[in-house]
Design a protein around this motif. Structure first.
Motif, PDB file in Angstrom:
ATOM      1  N   TRP A  88      -0.266  -0.835   8.597  1.00  0.00           N
ATOM      2  CA  TRP A  88      -0.748  -2.206   8.704  1.00  0.00           C
ATOM      3  C   TRP A  88       0.245  -3.160   8.060  1.00  0.00           C
ATOM      4  O   TRP A  88       0.843  -2.849   7.034  1.00  0.00           O
ATOM      5  N   ILE A  89       0.403  -4.335   8.669  1.00  0.00           N
ATOM      6  CA  ILE A  89       1.009  -5.486   8.009  1.00  0.00           C
ATOM      7  C   ILE A  89       0.020  -6.630   8.171  1.00  0.00           C
ATOM      8  O   ILE A  89      -0.354  -6.990   9.290  1.00  0.00           O
ATOM      9  N   ILE A  90      -0.417  -7.169   7.055  1.00  0.00           N
ATOM     10  CA  ILE A  90      -1.441  -8.219   7.087  1.00  0.00           C
ATOM     11  C   ILE A  90      -0.916  -9.449   6.357  1.00  0.00           C
ATOM     12  O   ILE A  90      -0.415  -9.353   5.228  1.00  0.00           O
ATOM     13  N   ILE A  91      -1.017 -10.589   7.018  1.00  0.00           N
ATOM     14  CA  ILE A  91      -0.684 -11.879   6.410  1.00  0.00           C
ATOM     15  C   ILE A  91      -1.964 -12.715   6.382  1.00  0.00           C
ATOM     16  O   ILE A  91      -2.612 -12.902   7.419  1.00  0.00           O
ATOM     17  N   LYS A  92      -2.323 -13.197   5.199  1.00  0.00           N
ATOM     18  CA  LYS A  92      -3.569 -13.939   5.059  1.00  0.00           C
ATOM     19  C   LYS A  92      -3.305 -15.357   4.564  1.00  0.00           C
ATOM     20  O   LYS A  92      -2.525 -15.574   3.638  1.00  0.00           O
ATOM     21  N   ASP A  93      -3.956 -16.311   5.240  1.00  0.00           N
ATOM     22  CA  ASP A  93      -3.973 -17.717   4.815  1.00  0.00           C
ATOM     23  C   ASP A  93      -2.563 -18.274   4.604  1.00  0.00           C
ATOM     24  O   ASP A  93      -2.266 -18.921   3.612  1.00  0.00           O
ATOM     25  N   GLY A 153       0.832  -1.197   0.000  1.00  0.00           N
ATOM     26  CA  GLY A 153       0.000   0.000   0.000  1.00  0.00           C
ATOM     27  C   GLY A 153       0.867   1.248   0.000  1.00  0.00           C
ATOM     28  O   GLY A 153       1.775   1.380   0.821  1.00  0.00           O
ATOM     29  N   VAL A 154       0.616   2.146  -0.918  1.00  0.00           N
ATOM     30  CA  VAL A 154       1.423   3.367  -1.047  1.00  0.00           C
ATOM     31  C   VAL A 154       0.497   4.575  -1.183  1.00  0.00           C
ATOM     32  O   VAL A 154      -0.690   4.449  -1.522  1.00  0.00           O
ATOM     33  N   PRO A 178       0.046  -3.120  18.614  1.00  0.00           N
ATOM     34  CA  PRO A 178      -0.904  -4.222  18.836  1.00  0.00           C
ATOM     35  C   PRO A 178      -0.883  -5.211  17.676  1.00  0.00           C
ATOM     36  O   PRO A 178      -0.546  -4.865  16.548  1.00  0.00           O
ATOM     37  N   PHE A 179      -1.251  -6.453  17.981  1.00  0.00           N
ATOM     38  CA  PHE A 179      -1.279  -7.485  16.936  1.00  0.00           C
ATOM     39  C   PHE A 179      -2.309  -8.545  17.279  1.00  0.00           C
ATOM     40  O   PHE A 179      -2.720  -8.704  18.437  1.00  0.00           O
ATOM     41  N   THR A 180      -2.724  -9.291  16.271  1.00  0.00           N
ATOM     42  CA  THR A 180      -3.567 -10.477  16.449  1.00  0.00           C
ATOM     43  C   THR A 180      -3.045 -11.570  15.530  1.00  0.00           C
ATOM     44  O   THR A 180      -2.551 -11.290  14.442  1.00  0.00           O
ATOM     45  N   VAL A 181      -3.146 -12.807  16.010  1.00  0.00           N
ATOM     46  CA  VAL A 181      -2.722 -13.975  15.243  1.00  0.00           C
ATOM     47  C   VAL A 181      -3.774 -15.065  15.415  1.00  0.00           C
ATOM     48  O   VAL A 181      -4.264 -15.290  16.530  1.00  0.00           O
ATOM     49  N   SER A 182      -4.105 -15.740  14.343  1.00  0.00           N
ATOM     50  CA  SER A 182      -4.964 -16.922  14.434  1.00  0.00           C
ATOM     51  C   SER A 182      -4.467 -17.947  13.432  1.00  0.00           C
ATOM     52  O   SER A 182      -3.902 -17.598  12.390  1.00  0.00           O
ATOM     53  N   SER A 198       1.287   0.242   3.995  1.00  0.00           N
ATOM     54  CA  SER A 198       0.883  -1.094   4.450  1.00  0.00           C
ATOM     55  C   SER A 198       1.534  -2.173   3.594  1.00  0.00           C
ATOM     56  O   SER A 198       1.992  -1.909   2.479  1.00  0.00           O
ATOM     57  N   PHE A 199       1.569  -3.384   4.174  1.00  0.00           N
ATOM     58  CA  PHE A 199       1.971  -4.585   3.433  1.00  0.00           C
ATOM     59  C   PHE A 199       0.884  -5.633   3.625  1.00  0.00           C
ATOM     60  O   PHE A 199       0.414  -5.845   4.752  1.00  0.00           O
ATOM     61  N   GLU A 200       0.498  -6.290   2.555  1.00  0.00           N
ATOM     62  CA  GLU A 200      -0.478  -7.381   2.648  1.00  0.00           C
ATOM     63  C   GLU A 200       0.077  -8.575   1.874  1.00  0.00           C
ATOM     64  O   GLU A 200       0.312  -8.479   0.668  1.00  0.00           O
TER      65      GLU A 200
END
Length: 547
Positions: free
Chosen positions: A150-155, A89-90, A189-193, A105-107
């Motif tokens: 944001w840094i988002i890692i999906k699946d 994200g820029v 803050p962070f969340t992990v699942s 951001s990074f996704e």
């Protein structure tokens, strides 16, 4: 409407669309790739490579087809983090008009992450942000920051291994991570699942940071951890050879000050087995714990580990050391006058077995044991004492071959136990009980010793003083007791009484009074007493002689 007006209106609508569509023709996204690779490589102290870049004006991002982050060369030469797609994200206006790269951001989609822990406790991510590699030969006191919203890692998929290599690595699938207001120099803050094998699920949330510039492992964090339907063997937490199994849920707080990690929580365990050869507990148990782990020494202290069932708890305390990633522990178990009724769910889990169909009701258990070794190879030494209980569902009197008829022992399906105690030593070679002492009103006092093999075979030798016999039965018992006190036959104890052997298994014990042995060892004494005593006592019938 005039035709000229329509043309102007159409142009006003179409022009922005045409401009947006034409932007990729005038902005070559790949020109930013060296800059992005350099900034990420500097921030992580790892070589970061990106594939072909494209511009997505709709999402306001640069899109990379591939991402790879190099591993610490001490662990592996292949990347430890790879992904097929990375959205960066820029801020579009500075990017388009000034070619200025401002990342927000990074996704990452579906990354593959390989984490490795060495025998000395270091991880392959420990050197992230400073590593002693080709990018950085000194350890900085401050980090090159890369703040993003944001840094988002999906699946994703994460595989965690230890060195020396273990049979079953820990695998976390469908891994989702969100880091908000990420910064190397500030807490965020962070969340992990993630999903675990056998339908398990783990959720972690809290704050972490600032990242330790010397070793990322020593970073402060404060988290809440929840795990649902955990099978520790399937998840790779416990080696199946240890004999420990359960289906559990965990709710814990885990906090690190950068030197020590404190964990305080509760495990709700179903189908619990704690000792190899044990059976699953018939009811769920709650296990609360308090552990402090030192990151420097890779060791820790169990302040309290309490197995809670009913209104009671059995406590374990002590120390452990992680050697070659396998815990070596020195623990002490203490139970003081614990209700046996409340222990029914825990007894099978720790390998306590009773005759088929039998249960213990009422009374108390006290125990004091030390547990030393590893999960697969340990030594348990200590003593126990049971008071004022009843063995229900097993007719002990009728099971003692060779003595019940003589002594007139009748217990029915309930046998009262005033006291039963012993010293016990348990290893992978089986268990050994010494200084056995029990008082059963229907039988009397019994002393002796015995062993249980790894397969569960019993080999116990006791001396019993049968005090319940009356009349002629009492004469017979006294005669056997007298013979045993003078017999040359090897006896398990110097105590006077009748020798009893227990073989078979705990579920199907074979209990035998050694009457024939006494006769063979005391033939001369029997001849001197004559046949009168034998006929009065009925002893001749027991040894197969008719007078």
């Amino acid at each position: 409407m005039k035709k000229s007006v329509k043309i102007v209106l159409a142009a006003a609508i179409a022009l922005p669309i045409i401009v947006v569509a034409a932007i990729p023709l005038f902005v070559n996204a790949n020109t930013f790739r060296p800059t992005i690779e350099s900034r990420l490589s500097t921030a992580l102290s790892r070589k970061v490579t990106l594939g072909d870049l494209s511009l997505s004006f709709k999402n306001g991002s640069l899109v990379a087809n591939d991402l790879a982050i190099a591993d610490d060369p001490k662990f592996d030469q292949t990347p430890f983090f790879t992904a097929k797609r990375l959205n960066i994200g820029v801020q579009m206006k500075p990017l388009i008009f000034h070619h200025q790269l401002l990342i927000r951001s990074f996704e990452v989609d579906a990354p593959q992450i390989h984490l490795v822990r060495a025998e000395d406790g270091t991880w392959n991510f420990s050197t992230l942000s400073h590593g002693t590699n080709s990018l950085n030969t000194t350890r900085p006191t401050a980090l090159p920051d890369l703040p993003v919203d944001w840094i988002i890692i999906k699946d994703g998929n994460a595989r965690i291994e230890t060195l020396p290599s273990q049979k079953n690595p820990q695998v976390y699938d469908h891994l989702d991570i969100q880091l908000q207001h990420f910064s190397f120099t500030q807490a965020f803050p962070f969340t992990v699942s993630a999903s675990l094998p056998s339908d398990g699920k783990v959720e972690v949330s809290g704050t972490i940071g600032p990242i330790n510039p010397q070793d990322a492992t020593f970073t402060n964090f404060d988290t809440q951890v929840k795990i649902h339907h955990l099978d520790p063997v399937a998840a790779g937490y416990v080696d199946a050879a240890a004999g420990i199994s359960m289906i559990a849920s965990l709710d814990a707080q885990v906090v690190s000050d950068g030197m020590n990690v404190t964990s305080d929580g509760k495990v709700h365990a179903e189908q619990l087995v704690l000792l190899k050869g044990g059976r699953a507990a018939p009811y769920p148990l709650d296990i609360s714990y308090q552990v402090v782990h030192s990151l420097n020494s890779n060791s820790g202290r169990v302040s309290d580990l309490a197995f809670q069932t009913g209104a009671i708890a059995i406590h374990i305390k002590g120390n452990y050391q992680l050697a070659a990633n396998v815990p070596v522990f020195d623990l002490k178990l203490l139970a003081q006058s614990v209700s046996i009724n409340d222990l029914q769910a825990l007894m099978p889990a720790v390998g306590v077995k009773l005759p088929n169909g039998a249960t213990l009701k009422g009374g108390t258990l006290s125990a004091n044991f030390t547990i030393k070794g590893s999960p697969k190879d340990n030594v348990i030494v200590g003593s126990y004492e049971i008071k004022d209980t009843k063995l229900v569902g097993y007719d002990l009197g009728s099971k003692i071959a060779g003595i019940a008829a003589l002594g007139g022992i009748k217990t029915g399906d309930t046998t009262a136990i005033d006291i039963s105690r012993a010293d016990v030593r348990i290893t992978k070679s089986g268990s050994e009980s010494t200084n056995i002492y029990s008082v059963l009103p229907a039988l009397g006092e019994s002393t002796g010793s015995g062993t249980v093999s790894p397969s569960g075979a019993l080999d116990f030798h006791l001396i019993s003083k049968v005090t319940s016999a009356k009349g002629l039965n009492k004469i017979g018992v006294n005669l056997l007791t007298k013979l045993n006190s003078t017999s040359d036959v090897a006896k398990p104890s110097t105590a006077t009484g009748i020798p009893i052997s227990i073989t078979g298994t705990a579920e199907n014990p074979v209990i035998t009074a050694d009457v024939n042995g006494l006769v063979k060892g005391n033939a001369a004494t029997l001849r001197s007493k004559g046949t009168e005593i034998l006929n009065k006592t009925g002893f001749s019938k027991l040894v197969g002689k008719k007078k």
